[in-house]
Design a protein around this motif. Structure first.
Motif, PDB file in Angstrom:
ATOM      1  N   THR A  27     -13.221  22.297  -0.700  1.00 30.42           N
ATOM      2  CA  THR A  27     -13.998  21.045  -0.435  1.00 30.42           C
ATOM      3  C   THR A  27     -14.256  20.229  -1.707  1.00 30.42           C
ATOM      4  O   THR A  27     -14.681  20.803  -2.717  1.00 30.42           O
ATOM      5  N   MET A  28     -13.748  18.876  -1.600  1.00 37.71           N
ATOM      6  CA  MET A  28     -13.888  18.048  -2.659  1.00 37.71           C
ATOM      7  C   MET A  28     -14.664  16.801  -2.469  1.00 37.71           C
ATOM      8  O   MET A  28     -14.399  16.298  -1.480  1.00 37.71           O
ATOM      9  N   ALA A  29     -15.500  16.293  -3.378  1.00 35.77           N
ATOM     10  CA  ALA A  29     -16.100  14.670  -3.050  1.00 35.77           C
ATOM     11  C   ALA A  29     -14.796  13.724  -3.575  1.00 35.77           C
ATOM     12  O   ALA A  29     -14.258  14.166  -4.601  1.00 35.77           O
ATOM     13  N   MET A  30     -14.954  12.768  -2.990  1.00 34.41           N
ATOM     14  CA  MET A  30     -14.149  11.629  -3.228  1.00 34.41           C
ATOM     15  C   MET A  30     -14.749  10.491  -4.000  1.00 34.41           C
ATOM     16  O   MET A  30     -16.233  10.531  -4.049  1.00 34.41           O
ATOM     17  N   ASP A  31     -14.052   9.932  -5.131  1.00 30.88           N
ATOM     18  CA  ASP A  31     -14.797   8.959  -6.009  1.00 30.88           C
ATOM     19  C   ASP A  31     -14.571   7.678  -5.311  1.00 30.88           C
ATOM     20  O   ASP A  31     -15.643   6.647  -5.830  1.00 30.88           O
ATOM     21  N   GLY A  32     -14.033   7.664  -4.151  1.00 32.29           N
ATOM     22  CA  GLY A  32     -14.123   6.079  -3.410  1.00 32.29           C
ATOM     23  C   GLY A  32     -12.933   6.060  -2.531  1.00 32.29           C
ATOM     24  O   GLY A  32     -12.126   7.026  -2.374  1.00 32.29           O
ATOM     25  N   GLN A  33     -13.062   5.233  -1.578  1.00 36.38           N
ATOM     26  CA  GLN A  33     -12.030   4.850  -0.635  1.00 36.38           C
ATOM     27  C   GLN A  33     -12.005   3.365  -0.181  1.00 36.38           C
ATOM     28  O   GLN A  33     -12.981   2.726  -0.557  1.00 36.38           O
ATOM     29  N   SER A  34     -10.768   2.885   0.341  1.00 39.11           N
ATOM     30  CA  SER A  34     -10.273   1.663   0.718  1.00 39.11           C
ATOM     31  C   SER A  34      -9.469   1.664   1.706  1.00 39.11           C
ATOM     32  O   SER A  34      -8.697   2.653   1.520  1.00 39.11           O
ATOM     33  N   SER A  35      -9.296   0.360   2.128  1.00 45.87           N
ATOM     34  CA  SER A  35      -8.229   0.293   3.049  1.00 45.87           C
ATOM     35  C   SER A  35      -7.177  -0.831   2.856  1.00 45.87           C
ATOM     36  O   SER A  35      -7.849  -1.758   2.338  1.00 45.87           O
ATOM     37  N   ALA A  36      -5.840  -0.883   3.386  1.00 47.25           N
ATOM     38  CA  ALA A  36      -5.001  -1.773   2.708  1.00 47.25           C
ATOM     39  C   ALA A  36      -3.918  -1.775   3.791  1.00 47.25           C
ATOM     40  O   ALA A  36      -3.389  -0.627   4.317  1.00 47.25           O
ATOM     41  N   GLY A  37      -3.083  -2.794   3.838  1.00 45.23           N
ATOM     42  CA  GLY A  37      -1.979  -2.943   4.535  1.00 45.23           C
ATOM     43  C   GLY A  37      -0.747  -1.919   4.013  1.00 45.23           C
ATOM     44  O   GLY A  37      -0.600  -1.940   2.787  1.00 45.23           O
ATOM     45  N   GLY A  38       0.062  -1.213   4.851  1.00 43.18           N
ATOM     46  CA  GLY A  38       1.250  -0.421   4.413  1.00 43.18           C
ATOM     47  C   GLY A  38       2.129  -0.331   5.366  1.00 43.18           C
ATOM     48  O   GLY A  38       2.322  -0.795   6.294  1.00 43.18           O
ATOM     49  N   GLY A  39       2.817   1.164   5.289  1.00 37.65           N
ATOM     50  CA  GLY A  39       4.118   1.243   6.090  1.00 37.65           C
ATOM     51  C   GLY A  39       5.269   0.876   5.095  1.00 37.65           C
ATOM     52  O   GLY A  39       5.499  -0.302   4.655  1.00 37.65           O
ATOM     53  N   LYS A  40       5.897   1.917   4.994  1.00 33.59           N
ATOM     54  CA  LYS A  40       7.145   1.625   4.370  1.00 33.59           C
ATOM     55  C   LYS A  40       8.285   0.649   4.771  1.00 33.59           C
ATOM     56  O   LYS A  40       8.667  -0.374   3.980  1.00 33.59           O
ATOM     57  N   GLY A  41       8.301   0.275   6.049  1.00 39.39           N
ATOM     58  CA  GLY A  41       8.919  -0.855   6.573  1.00 39.39           C
ATOM     59  C   GLY A  41       8.231  -2.214   6.210  1.00 39.39           C
ATOM     60  O   GLY A  41       8.789  -3.222   5.643  1.00 39.39           O
ATOM     61  N   ALA A  42       6.948  -2.229   6.653  1.00 39.58           N
ATOM     62  CA  ALA A  42       6.321  -3.499   6.264  1.00 39.58           C
ATOM     63  C   ALA A  42       6.066  -3.761   4.676  1.00 39.58           C
ATOM     64  O   ALA A  42       6.406  -4.719   4.099  1.00 39.58           O
TER      65      ALA A  42
END
Length: 302
Positions: A27-42
């Motif tokens: 089990t590890m703590a994260m340094d941060g998180q974010s969201s963004a558009g993705g998908g290889k096709g896109a």
């Protein structure tokens, strides 16, 4: 203006920043998180658009907020989304990206709506494919659908580019024979050919085997070492640009979109197009995230 069609996935990426990949059971703590558009096709569709091509995207999204987020991105860039359709059968695709402090990533994919793309969707986009210069696809959507799209392309003199990602070891020969250019990375090339790609000799051997499987033009991307072009017994390496790496997400997709936008119709300038694509990728790796890292053509100078 070059006309490109991309058949592929639409995802919303959640990027999890960590120091290193966790060990089994850890089990590890994260340094941060974010969201963004993705998908290889896109990613590839936006890369081609930002490279200056007139690009149409064939994809499937869910009836959810993630879809609205992605559509806004597509519209902002001027991507043709006439063939991005909605389904109630599954949610918009998602990717969870584990990004370590050295810029390397591991990715988990929820296919969702991407796996509901059907041959009916391809038939609806048939005229758009027929009028294009190049068709790109990858493996985050059903292979049977890609085969149908590539058949339409080949019947109408349209260049086909296959990005065999995520890696698979059982690609139908029917698809390989319909492919003008295949663009795997080392892992994907190894999965297809059974040859572990480690050094210059093994890279060439892997490319040669792909040639023998029916694909005349092979480009193997090898990360910070650059890329190899192989065709009919001749090879040429293109060095990568040396830059500080922040995040490699979408670097390969940027390469493919820019490659397609630069290619001549007779494929006589593949190496030149690879150099252009490599420069674009070198810019992408200097920014965190997927689609926000893909550069615009005015910033790509070689």
């Amino acid at each position: 203006m070059k006309k490109i069609v991309v058949l592929g996935s639409t995802n919303v990426d959640t990027i999890l920043n960590i120091k290193r990949l966790p060990l089994p059971g850890e089990t590890m703590a994260m340094d941060g998180q974010s969201s963004a558009g993705g998908g290889k096709g896109a990613n590839q569709a936006l890369a081609a658009t930002r490279a200056g091509a007139e690009t149409s995207f064939v994809s499937k999204i869910g009836d959810d907020h993630a879809a609205d987020f992605m559509l806004d991105t597509f519209k902002k860039d001027g991507l043709n989304i006439d063939h991005v359709t909605e389904t109630s059968k599954a949610g918009t695709g998602k990717a969870y990206i584990l990004l370590d402090e050295n810029g390397q990533n591991s990715i988990l994919i929820y296919g969702g709506a991407n796996q509901t793309i059907s041959i009916d969707d391809i038939n609806a986009a048939k005229e758009t494919i027929k009028k294009s210069d190049c068709l790109i696809s990858e493996f985050e959507t059903p292979i049977s659908v890609t085969i149908e799209a590539f058949k339409i392309a080949k019947e109408n003199g349209v260049i086909t580019i296959l990005n065999p990602a995520p890696a698979k070891d059982n690609i139908p020969l029917d698809l390989l024979k319909l492919t003008d250019i295949i663009v795997p990375n080392e892992t994907e090339a190894s999965a297809i050919t059974g040859i572990k790609v480690e050094d210059k000799k093994s890279i060439i051997n892997s490319a040669e085997k792909l040639n023998k499987m029916g694909i005349n033009r092979v480009i193997i991307t090898i990360g910070s070492r650059g890329s190899l072009y192989y065709s009919e017994g001749k090879e040429e390496f293109v060095d990568a640009y040396k830059v500080p790496v922040i995040d490699t997400t979408a670097a390969g997709d940027t390469f493919i979109g820019y490659l397609a936008a630069k290619l001549d119709s007779d494929l006589g300038n593949v190496v030149e197009a690879m150099k252009f694509a490599s420069k674009a990728s070198s810019i992408a790796v200097q920014t965190k995230g997927a689609q926000n890292s893909i550069p615009y053509v005015e910033d790509v100078k070689i």
